[in-house]
Scaffold this motif. Structure first.
Motif, short mmCIF file in Angstrom:
data_model
loop_
_atom_site.label_atom_id
_atom_site.label_comp_id
_atom_site.label_asym_id
_atom_site.label_seq_id
_atom_site.Cartn_x
_atom_site.Cartn_y
_atom_site.Cartn_z
N ARG A 1 -63.26 -55.80 -41.01
CA ARG A 1 -64.12 -55.07 -41.89
C ARG A 1 -64.80 -53.92 -41.26
O ARG A 1 -64.84 -52.68 -41.69
CB ARG A 1 -64.99 -55.90 -42.68
N PRO B 1 -67.30 -53.29 -45.74
CA PRO B 1 -66.60 -52.64 -44.88
C PRO B 1 -67.53 -51.59 -44.29
O PRO B 1 -68.63 -51.14 -44.81
CB PRO B 1 -65.60 -51.83 -46.01
N GLU C 1 -56.60 -47.04 -47.92
CA GLU C 1 -56.74 -47.91 -49.17
C GLU C 1 -55.57 -47.89 -50.02
O GLU C 1 -55.25 -48.91 -50.60
CB GLU C 1 -58.13 -47.17 -49.94
N ASP C 2 -54.87 -46.74 -50.43
CA ASP C 2 -53.72 -46.79 -51.04
C ASP C 2 -52.56 -46.77 -50.10
O ASP C 2 -52.17 -45.67 -49.81
CB ASP C 2 -53.73 -45.66 -52.01
N ASP C 3 -52.10 -47.70 -49.48
CA ASP C 3 -51.26 -47.78 -48.67
C ASP C 3 -49.74 -47.36 -49.22
O ASP C 3 -48.84 -46.62 -48.30
CB ASP C 3 -50.92 -49.25 -47.86
N GLU D 1 -53.40 -49.94 -42.39
CA GLU D 1 -54.26 -50.98 -42.91
C GLU D 1 -55.55 -50.43 -42.98
O GLU D 1 -56.35 -50.90 -43.91
CB GLU D 1 -54.42 -52.50 -41.87
N HIS D 2 -55.77 -49.28 -42.35
CA HIS D 2 -57.05 -48.41 -42.57
C HIS D 2 -57.06 -47.69 -43.85
O HIS D 2 -58.07 -47.00 -44.02
CB HIS D 2 -57.21 -47.45 -41.39
N PHE E 1 -58.77 -52.47 -44.66
CA PHE E 1 -58.69 -52.83 -46.29
C PHE E 1 -57.74 -54.01 -46.53
O PHE E 1 -58.12 -54.51 -47.45
CB PHE E 1 -58.03 -51.62 -46.97
N ARG E 2 -56.78 -54.44 -45.59
CA ARG E 2 -55.92 -55.51 -45.75
C ARG E 2 -55.27 -55.88 -44.45
O ARG E 2 -55.13 -55.21 -43.71
CB ARG E 2 -54.82 -55.22 -46.86
#
Length: 246
Positions: free
Chosen positions: A156, A10, A121-123, A118-119, A161-162
């Motif tokens: 990335r 990343p 980390e803890d959505d 998506e940017h 993150f996803r």
């Protein structure tokens, strides 16, 4: 353009921020696609929405032109300065600095975040933060990139993150205490192009003739088709969830 290979690590925050700004500027020419996404979002926003990650302010300007008051927000200092310059004195657009995690609470009719979640980390925690900014019965409106199989070096580099499926987006909304109202894929053909040009060939979305041709000739047809038929895949997931009233 680098050679295809394993996913890179990343990017740093500074690197991804610079790339995000460049992509936002380059994709301004995708007029039909951008309008499609904004029109999908518009009916769910109510009279006083807050946009998280407003970028260059294109969405806020359009939504305000439809007669509502819009709060545009940014965490990046450069884009925040551009927003403040663009909307200085605007009667319907307010601009504020806002970064996740968000500790504020407010009474907006909706929070809208287009290609933002998506940017983070803890959505799920971010979705809970968004919900505190919305009145009971209001909405969270999201666009996120779809399908982990489409995760690329570019994802990335830009700080993703996803990527999501309808099922994982629905699950995240429910874990955050929200009620999913509408969750579906958007831009089916765009996913195939992404898999080839961005993932397999290690490219990046950018302004140019291929984008202009796709936007002019393919997107209007896709928009009509997907307005009638829910496709089982797409480049993005569109989601709307409500804040419980009890």
């Amino acid at each position: 353009m680098s050679a295809p290979g394993d996913l890179q690590a990343p990017a740093t925050l500074a690197e991804s921020t610079v790339l995000q700004s460049a992509v936002l500027e380059g994709l301004r020419s995708a007029v039909n696609h951008n309008r499609w996404i904004l029109d999908l979002s518009d009916p769910w926003l109510g009279d006083d929405p807050l946009e998280i990650g407003s970028g260059l302010g294109e969405a806020a300007a359009l939504w305000a032109a439809n007669g509502r008051t819009v709060t545009a927000s940014e965490a990046d200092p450069g884009r925040l300065a551009q927003l403040r310059e663009r909307f200085d004195g605007h009667p319907r657009v307010r601009v504020r600095e806002l970064a996740v995690p968000i500790r504020d609470s407010a009474d907006h009719s909706a929070v809208v975040a287009l290609n933002v979640l998506e940017h983070i980390e803890d959505d799920v925690a971010a979705l809970r933060d968004f919900a505190r900014l919305v009145r009971p019965g209001g909405r969270i409106v999201l666009i996120v990139p779809a399908f982990e199989q489409a995760m690329s070096n570019f994802d990335r580099k830009i700080g993703h993150f996803r990527r999501y499926r309808v099922s994982t987006m629905t699950a995240a909304l429910r874990r955050a205490g929200l009620r999913p109202v509408k969750v579906h894929y958007v831009n089916s053909i765009g996913l195939l192009g992404w898999m080839l040009l961005v993932k397999a060939l290690d490219g990046a979305p950018r302004e140019g003739m291929p984008l202009k041709i796709y936007d002019r000739f393919c997107v209007p047809v896709l928009r009509r088709v997907e307005g009638r038929v829910r496709m089982p895949f797409g480049q993005s997931v569109f989601a709307v969830a409500e804040i419980p009233e009890d």
